[in-house]
Motif scaffolding. Structure first.
Motif, PDB file in Angstrom:
ATOM      1  N   LEU A  75       0.911  -0.967  -0.017  1.00 27.51           N
ATOM      2  CA  LEU A  75      -0.153  -0.069   0.078  1.00 27.51           C
ATOM      3  C   LEU A  75       0.707   1.229   0.152  1.00 27.51           C
ATOM      4  CD1 LEU A  75      -2.979   1.179   0.095  1.00 27.51           C
ATOM      5  CD2 LEU A  75      -2.604   1.155   2.672  1.00 27.51           C
ATOM      6  N   SER A  76       1.873   1.333   0.757  1.00 27.10           N
ATOM      7  CA  SER A  76       2.848   2.284   0.690  1.00 27.10           C
ATOM      8  C   SER A  76       3.407   2.439  -0.589  1.00 27.10           C
ATOM      9  CB  SER A  76       3.998   2.217   1.903  1.00 27.10           C
ATOM     10  OG  SER A  76       4.790   3.115   1.735  1.00 27.10           O
ATOM     11  N   ALA A  77       3.771   1.656  -1.135  1.00 30.36           N
ATOM     12  CA  ALA A  77       4.524   1.748  -2.477  1.00 30.36           C
ATOM     13  C   ALA A  77       3.520   2.252  -3.581  1.00 30.36           C
ATOM     14  CB  ALA A  77       5.196   0.324  -3.215  1.00 30.36           C
ATOM     15  N   THR A 159       7.358   9.420   4.496  1.00 33.34           N
ATOM     16  CA  THR A 159       8.568  10.200   4.932  1.00 33.34           C
ATOM     17  C   THR A 159       9.984   9.676   4.167  1.00 33.34           C
ATOM     18  OG1 THR A 159       7.323  10.878   6.750  1.00 33.34           O
ATOM     19  CG2 THR A 159       9.680  11.222   6.932  1.00 33.34           C
ATOM     20  N   LEU A 160       9.953   8.433   4.467  1.00 28.59           N
ATOM     21  CA  LEU A 160      11.345   7.602   4.273  1.00 28.59           C
ATOM     22  C   LEU A 160      11.504   7.529   2.869  1.00 28.59           C
ATOM     23  CD1 LEU A 160      13.834   5.930   4.893  1.00 28.59           C
ATOM     24  CD2 LEU A 160      12.138   4.043   5.280  1.00 28.59           C
ATOM     25  N   PRO A 163      10.408  11.042  -1.369  1.00 27.36           N
ATOM     26  CA  PRO A 163      11.583  11.655  -2.163  1.00 27.36           C
ATOM     27  C   PRO A 163      12.517  10.930  -3.053  1.00 27.36           C
ATOM     28  CG  PRO A 163      11.637  12.463   0.179  1.00 27.36           C
ATOM     29  CD  PRO A 163      10.748  11.183   0.087  1.00 27.36           C
ATOM     30  N   LEU A 164      12.722   9.686  -2.675  1.00 23.59           N
ATOM     31  CA  LEU A 164      13.408   8.884  -3.520  1.00 23.59           C
ATOM     32  C   LEU A 164      12.589   8.276  -4.636  1.00 23.59           C
ATOM     33  CD1 LEU A 164      16.098   6.807  -4.057  1.00 23.59           C
ATOM     34  CD2 LEU A 164      14.765   5.295  -2.541  1.00 23.59           C
ATOM     35  N   VAL A 165      11.396   8.259  -4.367  1.00 21.46           N
ATOM     36  CA  VAL A 165      10.528   7.774  -5.603  1.00 21.46           C
ATOM     37  C   VAL A 165      10.444   8.716  -6.481  1.00 21.46           C
ATOM     38  CG1 VAL A 165       8.097   6.837  -6.350  1.00 21.46           C
ATOM     39  CG2 VAL A 165       9.242   5.999  -4.113  1.00 21.46           C
ATOM     40  N   VAL A 166      10.030   9.958  -6.103  1.00 23.06           N
ATOM     41  CA  VAL A 166      10.191  11.368  -7.112  1.00 23.06           C
ATOM     42  C   VAL A 166      11.375  11.080  -7.709  1.00 23.06           C
ATOM     43  CG1 VAL A 166       9.959  13.668  -7.403  1.00 23.06           C
ATOM     44  CG2 VAL A 166       8.404  12.558  -5.697  1.00 23.06           C
ATOM     45  N   ILE A 167      12.495  11.238  -7.151  1.00 17.25           N
ATOM     46  CA  ILE A 167      13.680  11.330  -7.965  1.00 17.25           C
ATOM     47  C   ILE A 167      13.825  10.002  -8.994  1.00 17.25           C
ATOM     48  CG2 ILE A 167      16.211  11.011  -7.887  1.00 17.25           C
ATOM     49  CD1 ILE A 167      16.140  12.418  -5.121  1.00 17.25           C
ATOM     50  N   LEU A 168      13.739   8.892  -8.812  1.00 20.61           N
ATOM     51  CA  LEU A 168      13.691   7.812  -9.627  1.00 20.61           C
ATOM     52  C   LEU A 168      12.680   7.914 -10.899  1.00 20.61           C
ATOM     53  CD1 LEU A 168      14.326   4.824  -7.149  1.00 20.61           C
ATOM     54  CD2 LEU A 168      15.962   5.995  -8.527  1.00 20.61           C
ATOM     55  N   PHE A 213      12.030  -0.240  -4.882  1.00 19.04           N
ATOM     56  CA  PHE A 213      12.845   0.561  -3.656  1.00 19.04           C
ATOM     57  C   PHE A 213      11.814   0.845  -2.522  1.00 19.04           C
ATOM     58  CE2 PHE A 213      16.600   0.860  -6.278  1.00 19.04           C
ATOM     59  CZ  PHE A 213      17.213   0.689  -5.400  1.00 19.04           C
ATOM     60  N   CYS A 214      10.716   1.419  -2.816  1.00 18.65           N
ATOM     61  CA  CYS A 214       9.625   1.690  -1.816  1.00 18.65           C
ATOM     62  C   CYS A 214       9.427   0.658  -1.193  1.00 18.65           C
ATOM     63  CB  CYS A 214       8.611   2.612  -2.672  1.00 18.65           C
ATOM     64  SG  CYS A 214       7.219   3.379  -1.509  1.00 18.65           S
ATOM     65  N   PHE A 215       8.810  -0.361  -1.833  1.00 13.77           N
ATOM     66  CA  PHE A 215       8.480  -1.621  -1.086  1.00 13.77           C
ATOM     67  C   PHE A 215       9.314  -2.228  -0.211  1.00 13.77           C
ATOM     68  CE2 PHE A 215       7.939  -6.183  -0.980  1.00 13.77           C
ATOM     69  CZ  PHE A 215       6.404  -6.173  -0.130  1.00 13.77           C
ATOM     70  N   ILE A 216      10.647  -2.397  -0.648  1.00 12.58           N
ATOM     71  CA  ILE A 216      11.638  -2.894   0.238  1.00 12.58           C
ATOM     72  C   ILE A 216      11.965  -1.994   1.401  1.00 12.58           C
ATOM     73  CG2 ILE A 216      14.333  -3.194   0.205  1.00 12.58           C
ATOM     74  CD1 ILE A 216      14.007  -4.257  -2.682  1.00 12.58           C
ATOM     75  N   LEU A 217      12.100  -0.788   1.366  1.00 13.33           N
ATOM     76  CA  LEU A 217      12.390   0.148   2.233  1.00 13.33           C
ATOM     77  C   LEU A 217      11.076   0.217   3.517  1.00 13.33           C
ATOM     78  CD1 LEU A 217      13.963   3.252   0.619  1.00 13.33           C
ATOM     79  CD2 LEU A 217      15.172   1.768   2.136  1.00 13.33           C
TER      80      LEU A 217
END
Length: 283
Positions: A75-77, A159-160, A163-168, A213-217
């Motif tokens: 769900l987070s991903a 929060t974690l 930002p990384l998802v937007v960059i990728l 990446f989002c799912f793993i984190l």
């Protein structure tokens, strides 16, 4: 000559091979071995018994935590991908090169601070007397309970990862050939249809990697479900903590950790296979 080139390449590969063996393969094998140990009088004893695997995999609370962790990470991903896409699309296709660089730099800045500090900052915002409920109160809504809920956990995950998802996503879409997008528009393709038929297929690899990446984190995160979720529904990382506190059961905690790693390995291989699978491309 061929033998010399192979030795030369191997020489440059040795540091990373040594690093992986020392800090990944070694600890992983040690953790697998620990899962077969037994605890007697609060002390681990070397053994080769399946009692830890039997006890953990036969408990309903383990599977409840497993499916809840899997669900909330997925769900987070999904939420992160949906929230990040409009911003990434605007940066990739609407913003200038200079603005895009500044935006990516600003997205990196949150990683300069501790994730734990950023998580605690949400206490002020999500509390029943916090900033968000105060703003909702002006329009006659609330107060809502947002801390110690799954909603709080999702906020912590975002929060974690956001930002990384937007960059990728931005980097993936910025590499798309603009002439293909322009050709679709010239042929009468509407904006949403252009995104669906051109942008998404051409950026598929980057989008899937971002979601992975989002799912793993999220799957392995302890801070958000513990501090913002309140451990109301314990995730697997919280279950590991509870297990180690219960009679020093490190072997059973190792079982949980191994199941988590196997799940992530399967998910990662499936996602990478999907990301690099050759399709028919944009139509």
């Amino acid at each position: 000559m061929k033998r010399t080139l192979n030795l030369y390449a191997l020489t440059w590969r040795l540091p990373i091979i040594f690093w992986q063996l020392l800090f990944f393969v070694g600890p992983l094998l040690f953790m697998v071995a620990i899962s077969f140990f037994v605890v007697k009088n609060y002390r681990m004893t070397e053994a080769f018994e399946l009692v830890n695997w039997q006890k953990m995999l036969s408990r309903n609370y383990f599977w409840d935590s497993y499916w809840y962790t899997l669900f909330i990470a997925a769900l987070s991903a999904s939420v992160a991908m949906l929230l990040a896409f409009p911003a990434a699309y605007a940066l990739a296709f609407r913003a200038s090169e200079g603005l895009r660089r500044w935006a990516i730099f600003l997205l990196i800045i949150p990683f300069f601070t501790s994730y734990l500090v950023r998580t605690f900052a949400w206490y002020v915002i999500l509390a029943e007397s916090g900033v968000l409920n105060a703003m909702l109160g002006y329009i006659g809504l609330g107060p809502f309970r947002m801390l110690n809920t799954s909603f709080g956990t999702i906020v912590g995950y975002l929060t974690l990862t956001l930002p990384l998802v937007v960059i990728l996503q931005t980097v993936s879409m910025a590499n798309i050939d603009r002439t293909l997008v322009e050709a679709a528009r010239n042929l009468g393709c509407r904006p949403l249809a252009t995104i669906w038929r051109v942008v998404l297929p051409l950026s598929k690899t980057g989008l899937i990697v971002a979601a992975l990446f989002c799912f793993i984190l999220s799957f392995g995160d302890f801070v958000a479900p513990f501090y913002l979720g309140g451990s109301q529904e314990p995730t697997l990382p919280i279950l590991i903590l509870d297990t180690t506190k219960s009679g020093q059961q490190w072997p059973r905690a190792a079982v949980v950790a191994i199941v988590m790693m196997l799940t992530l390995f399967v998910t990662a291989f499936a996602a990478i296979a999907l990301a690099y699978r050759k399709g028919s491309g944009a139509r």
